[in-house]
Scaffold this motif. Sequence first.
Motif, PDB file in Angstrom:
ATOM      1  N   PHE A  55     -24.284 -29.299  31.082  1.00 25.40           N
ATOM      2  CA  PHE A  55     -23.185 -29.310  30.112  1.00 25.40           C
ATOM      3  C   PHE A  55     -23.715 -29.785  28.767  1.00 25.40           C
ATOM      4  O   PHE A  55     -24.766 -30.439  28.679  1.00 25.40           O
ATOM      5  CB  PHE A  55     -22.028 -30.197  30.578  1.00 25.40           C
ATOM      6  N   THR A  56     -23.007 -29.454  27.709  1.00 23.62           N
ATOM      7  CA  THR A  56     -23.420 -29.789  26.344  1.00 23.62           C
ATOM      8  C   THR A  56     -22.512 -30.876  25.779  1.00 23.62           C
ATOM      9  O   THR A  56     -21.286 -30.784  25.888  1.00 23.62           O
ATOM     10  CB  THR A  56     -23.342 -28.539  25.445  1.00 23.62           C
ATOM     11  N   ARG A  58     -14.964 -25.903  40.000  1.00 27.32           N
ATOM     12  CA  ARG A  58     -16.210 -26.343  39.356  1.00 27.32           C
ATOM     13  C   ARG A  58     -17.413 -25.588  39.917  1.00 27.32           C
ATOM     14  O   ARG A  58     -18.332 -25.227  39.169  1.00 27.32           O
ATOM     15  CB  ARG A  58     -16.402 -27.851  39.583  1.00 27.32           C
TER      16      ARG A  58
END
Length: 203
Positions: free
Chosen positions: A90-91, A178
């Motif tokens: 993730f960023t 997810r």
Amino acid sequence: MRAVLLAVLFACFNSATAEDLGVLGKVYPIQEESLIEAIKARLSAMQESGELAEKHEELLEQSRQYAQRPPGVDLPRATEYRAVPVDPSFTLSRDIVDAEGKVLFEKGLVINPLKYRPLTRAICFLDGDDGAQVEWLADACPSPENSKVVLVNGNVVELMKSLQRRLYFDQHGTLVARFEITALPAVVRQSEEILYVEQFPIQ
């Protein structure tokens, strides 16, 4: 001179606001019942009639049912074997700073959690209301030391007793979304720095 004038005006203002204007209209006693007293009276009546005990038992039963069968998600059975890679990276959407405001991690940094905390046990997902999937579990994820079991539907308490192992429940399908799981049963495993979601067809 100006200071004296202000002092006189202030004194006049104070004397005017302190004047007793008397009673301007007829005063009546408050007739409305106190809300707190009304609640107390209602609770007392419910207790005497047994309604309070019934409500209490209803809430307990609802809590028991929720604990045994939390809200899940319906997914179809897998019709073919699939192995889909899922990148957990993730960023960062903002800078991460310490207590003094020093930037520890800059916005835009891409982080892969598997670099810091690898998935040491496989995660097996199944519908606990499907007997065939429960039977599949014995062969696919037999050892609690090597796997965790996550239900997306079913009675958690009954299945824990029958399987004699700890179970987890994916409420509202959060983990299913997810890991991008579209059919069951499924197993999530790590390979290097990528997760693989395997979906297994069963008879």
